[in-house]
Design an enzyme around this catalytic site. Structure first.
Site, PDB file in Angstrom:
ATOM      1  N   ASN A  30       4.212 -17.225 -39.947  1.00  0.00           N
ATOM      2  CA  ASN A  30       3.004 -17.383 -40.780  1.00  0.00           C
ATOM      3  C   ASN A  30       1.781 -17.032 -39.936  1.00  0.00           C
ATOM      4  OD1 ASN A  30       2.167 -19.956 -39.412  1.00  0.00           O
ATOM      5  ND2 ASN A  30       4.090 -20.651 -40.321  1.00  0.00           N
ATOM      6  N   ASP A  40      11.925 -18.596 -38.794  1.00  0.00           N
ATOM      7  CA  ASP A  40      10.957 -19.186 -37.862  1.00  0.00           C
ATOM      8  C   ASP A  40      11.534 -20.454 -37.222  1.00  0.00           C
ATOM      9  OD1 ASP A  40       8.541 -19.349 -36.592  1.00  0.00           O
ATOM     10  OD2 ASP A  40       7.326 -19.664 -38.400  1.00  0.00           O
ATOM     11  N   THR A 124      11.094 -12.340 -47.705  1.00  0.00           N
ATOM     12  CA  THR A 124      11.977 -12.516 -48.874  1.00  0.00           C
ATOM     13  C   THR A 124      12.580 -13.925 -48.989  1.00  0.00           C
ATOM     14  OG1 THR A 124      13.875 -11.620 -47.676  1.00  0.00           O
ATOM     15  CG2 THR A 124      12.585 -10.069 -48.984  1.00  0.00           C
ATOM     16  N   GLY A 125      12.129 -14.850 -48.136  1.00  0.00           N
ATOM     17  CA  GLY A 125      12.597 -16.228 -48.236  1.00  0.00           C
ATOM     18  C   GLY A 125      11.493 -17.095 -48.830  1.00  0.00           C
TER      19      GLY A 125
HETATM   20  N1  APR Z   1      18.775 -15.087 -39.423  1.00  0.00           N
HETATM   21  C1  APR Z   1      18.505 -14.084 -40.284  1.00  0.00           C
HETATM   22  N2  APR Z   1      17.923 -14.265 -41.485  1.00  0.00           N
HETATM   23  C2  APR Z   1      17.596 -15.525 -41.848  1.00  0.00           C
HETATM   24  C3  APR Z   1      17.830 -16.648 -41.018  1.00  0.00           C
HETATM   25  C4  APR Z   1      18.459 -16.388 -39.736  1.00  0.00           C
HETATM   26  N3  APR Z   1      18.731 -17.352 -38.873  1.00  0.00           N
HETATM   27  N4  APR Z   1      17.364 -17.749 -41.666  1.00  0.00           N
HETATM   28  C5  APR Z   1      16.880 -17.336 -42.856  1.00  0.00           C
HETATM   29  N5  APR Z   1      17.020 -16.009 -42.987  1.00  0.00           N
HETATM   30  C6  APR Z   1      16.621 -15.110 -44.096  1.00  0.00           C
HETATM   31  C7  APR Z   1      16.255 -15.738 -45.430  1.00  0.00           C
HETATM   32  O1  APR Z   1      17.446 -15.977 -46.184  1.00  0.00           O
HETATM   33  C8  APR Z   1      15.413 -14.630 -46.070  1.00  0.00           C
HETATM   34  O2  APR Z   1      16.239 -13.614 -46.624  1.00  0.00           O
HETATM   35  O3  APR Z   1      15.423 -14.447 -43.717  1.00  0.00           O
HETATM   36  C9  APR Z   1      14.690 -14.008 -44.865  1.00  0.00           C
HETATM   37  C10 APR Z   1      13.222 -14.408 -44.708  1.00  0.00           C
HETATM   38  O4  APR Z   1      13.061 -15.757 -45.070  1.00  0.00           O
HETATM   39  P1  APR Z   1      12.026 -16.768 -44.346  1.00  0.00           P
HETATM   40  O5  APR Z   1      12.523 -17.125 -42.991  1.00  0.00           O
HETATM   41  O6  APR Z   1      11.768 -17.871 -45.301  1.00  0.00           O
HETATM   42  O7  APR Z   1      10.689 -15.857 -44.107  1.00  0.00           O
HETATM   43  P2  APR Z   1       9.471 -15.452 -45.109  1.00  0.00           P
HETATM   44  O8  APR Z   1       9.907 -15.297 -46.512  1.00  0.00           O
HETATM   45  O9  APR Z   1       8.805 -14.287 -44.434  1.00  0.00           O
HETATM   46  O10 APR Z   1       8.515 -16.709 -45.073  1.00  0.00           O
HETATM   47  C11 APR Z   1       7.751 -16.988 -43.930  1.00  0.00           C
HETATM   48  O11 APR Z   1       8.402 -19.317 -43.938  1.00  0.00           O
HETATM   49  O12 APR Z   1       9.517 -20.463 -42.272  1.00  0.00           O
HETATM   50  C12 APR Z   1       8.285 -20.158 -42.814  1.00  0.00           C
HETATM   51  O13 APR Z   1       6.824 -20.256 -40.907  1.00  0.00           O
HETATM   52  C13 APR Z   1       7.406 -19.386 -41.841  1.00  0.00           C
HETATM   53  O14 APR Z   1       5.503 -19.801 -43.183  1.00  0.00           O
HETATM   54  C14 APR Z   1       6.431 -18.805 -42.804  1.00  0.00           C
HETATM   55  C15 APR Z   1       7.291 -18.434 -43.993  1.00  0.00           C
END
Ligand code: APR
Length: 181
Positions: A30, A40, A124-125
């Site tokens: 973020n 993260d 995408t999460g």
């Molecule tokens: N390895 C690979 N991919 C992962 C892992 C992992 N260990 N954990 C989760 N994912 C996938 C999720 O399933 C999704 O497809 O990574 C993708 C991105 O998801 P998020 O981590 O939620 O990232 P994003 O959508 O960019 O959101 C960012 O979420 O955790 C918080 O601090 C971060 O505020 C920021 C936001």
């Protein structure tokens, strides 16, 4: 799935990004670099407190950009904290910002002389960007970048679930087909 782009390797794999043996791992961060869940949380847990210490010193990183720290206990040498956009329906410049987050990550890696880098699917999460819309931006930005002169010779997309993996495979196949045609 694997593709060869101007002698450089582009791989799509399913798995956990923290376990990749690459020079740099990209974090889905973020703009406050405050840590969180998803990728993260997994990176900070696996890498230990040194990464957060350096994030606090950086103070933040704008959406669409990327900032670098060392990687603590991770096997990688660097973590590149990329800040993708929150999905608001598609008319808030999300596509430009997502492309920019990938491109800036690659530029930062190139400045450090990094040869291999692993990306998650940014935004995408928790940020709710639909994978079928995000995948073509992610794959085409990376393909276009590694076509040029860069220290990077291997890029791995590490996709967590089946549907995101499928979306990336489809997008990459389509991009490569268009280039051939
Ligand atoms: N390895 C690979 N991919 C992962 C892992 C992992 N260990 N954990 C989760 N994912 C996938 C999720 O399933 C999704 O497809 O990574 C993708 C991105 O998801 P998020 O981590 O939620 O990232 P994003 O959508 O960019 O959101 C960012 O979420 O955790 C918080 O601090 C971060 O505020 C920021 C936001």
């Amino acid at each position: 799935m694997q593709a060869n782009v101007n002698g450089k390797i582009l791989q799509l794999v399913q798995g956990d990004i923290t376990r990749q043996e690459v020079d740099a791992i990209v974090n889905a961060a973020n703009s406050g670099l405050r840590g969180g869940g998803g990728v993260d949380g997994a990176i900070h847990r696996a890498g230990g407190p040194e990464i957060m210490r350096q994030c606090r010193r950086l103070g933040g990183c704008p959406t669409g950009s990327a900032c670098v720290t060392t990687a603590g206990r991770l096997r990688a040498r660097f973590v590149i904290h990329a800040v993708g956009p929150v999905w608001h329906g598609g008319s808030s410049d999300e596509a430009t910002l997502l492309g920019s987050a990938y491109r800036r990550s690659l530029e930062v890696a190139d400045e450090k002389g990094i040869t291999s880098i692993a990306f998650p699917s940014l935004s995408t999460g928790a940020y709710r960007y639909p994978p079928p819309a995000a995948a073509p931006i992610a794959t085409s930005t990376v393909v276009d970048f590694i076509k040029g002169k860069t220290s990077i010779n291997k890029v791995v997309f590490v996709l967590f679930n089946d549907s995101t993996y499928e979306a990336f495979c489809q997008a990459l196949e389509q991009h490569l087909r268009q280039e051939d045609g």
